[in-house]
Scaffold this active site. Sequence first.
Site, PDB file in Angstrom:
ATOM      1  NE  ARG A 162      -3.636   2.076   2.771  1.00  0.00           N
ATOM      2  CZ  ARG A 162      -3.651   2.637   3.982  1.00  0.00           C
ATOM      3  NH1 ARG A 162      -2.981   2.061   4.978  1.00  0.00           N
ATOM      4  NH2 ARG A 162      -4.312   3.740   4.209  1.00  0.00           N
ATOM      5  CG  ASP A 190     -13.281  -5.000  -3.109  1.00  0.00           C
ATOM      6  OD1 ASP A 190     -12.227  -4.670  -3.692  1.00  0.00           O
ATOM      7  OD2 ASP A 190     -13.428  -4.922  -1.877  1.00  0.00           O
TER       8      ASP A 190
END
Length: 355
Positions: free
Chosen positions: A102, A305
Amino acid sequence: MATFLSSKTAAAAIARSAIHHCLRPLSFVGSRLRVPSLLPSSPHVSSLHVGFSQQGGLKSIMATRAMSSAVSAASDPAQLKSAKEDIKELLKTKFCHPILVRLGWHDAGTYDKTIQEWPQRGGANGSLRFEIELKHGANAGLVNALKLLQSIKDKYTGITYADLFQLASATAIEMILLPLLLHEAGGPKIRMKYGRVDVTTPEQCPPEGRLPAAGPPSPADHLREVFYRMGLNDKEIVALSGAHTLGRSRPERSGWGKPETKYTKDGPGAPGGQSWTVQWLKFDNSYFKDIKERRDADLLVLPTDAVLFEDPSFKVYAEKYAEDQDAFFKDYAEAHAKLSNLGTKFEPPEGISLD
């Protein structure tokens, strides 16, 4: 190569050039006079040597053509290789793969292809080390990633933060350790290059708002707005989303996910949060399988998602990756490398390979 002149001609040439080019002080090396940078406009001439006779008279002047020139690099290749080994040891003990991925993503993901100037265009330039950018909402918790890497940065002063962030991110993908199985279950090998130049001040940080959000009103439009701005396409959006096979979402940071689940309550690492997959330290295509099936309430599915199987263009790739892990690995590795180079200023311009 050398050029020899008569004494009078050479003396006059030296005098004229010294005045015209504002030479640094002349120095003697043995019986020769060294004139540095006589021809600064010509990178092929490195120095002049002036020879004298034993009586002190001018004997010859020789201009030496440099056969090779030193290459300036933002990071030292040897230190990068050593730092990679230290990152591997960090991953083995801290299980910090997701947050290091990340970190690299968020340093690069601020790139705006419509802006030409560096560093205003954002991208992988090490700006995420500054407090003002770490405080952006999308970067919540990434100060912990910086703390994990700081001792490595202190040890290897010859590498930039921008390179360190991307090195850590790629290494975390390639080296996934399953502590219960005691073997590596790594992701694809990513063809990275290094030599990224760091920004130097907090004033060079990008504005807030360039990174993707988890729950926008129109997830497909939002993903395209953010990633198209970086110059990425639908295939790359879906492939990169597959990195959610790693890690957990913590509600105290992002506002999304459960405080803990049966898959996260015992760690490894700090316990808690909600993962997208059961084995959330294994890089594979289970993210796509689990989103498609949605059979487990303990697994996280964000609006960004779910849309991968709802939007017609995204769905083509999501279905493909759910069925074919090799295809996912190939496309992910290419997209990750592309993301890591966005907005980057390389020294040397062609970058540095560690392979």
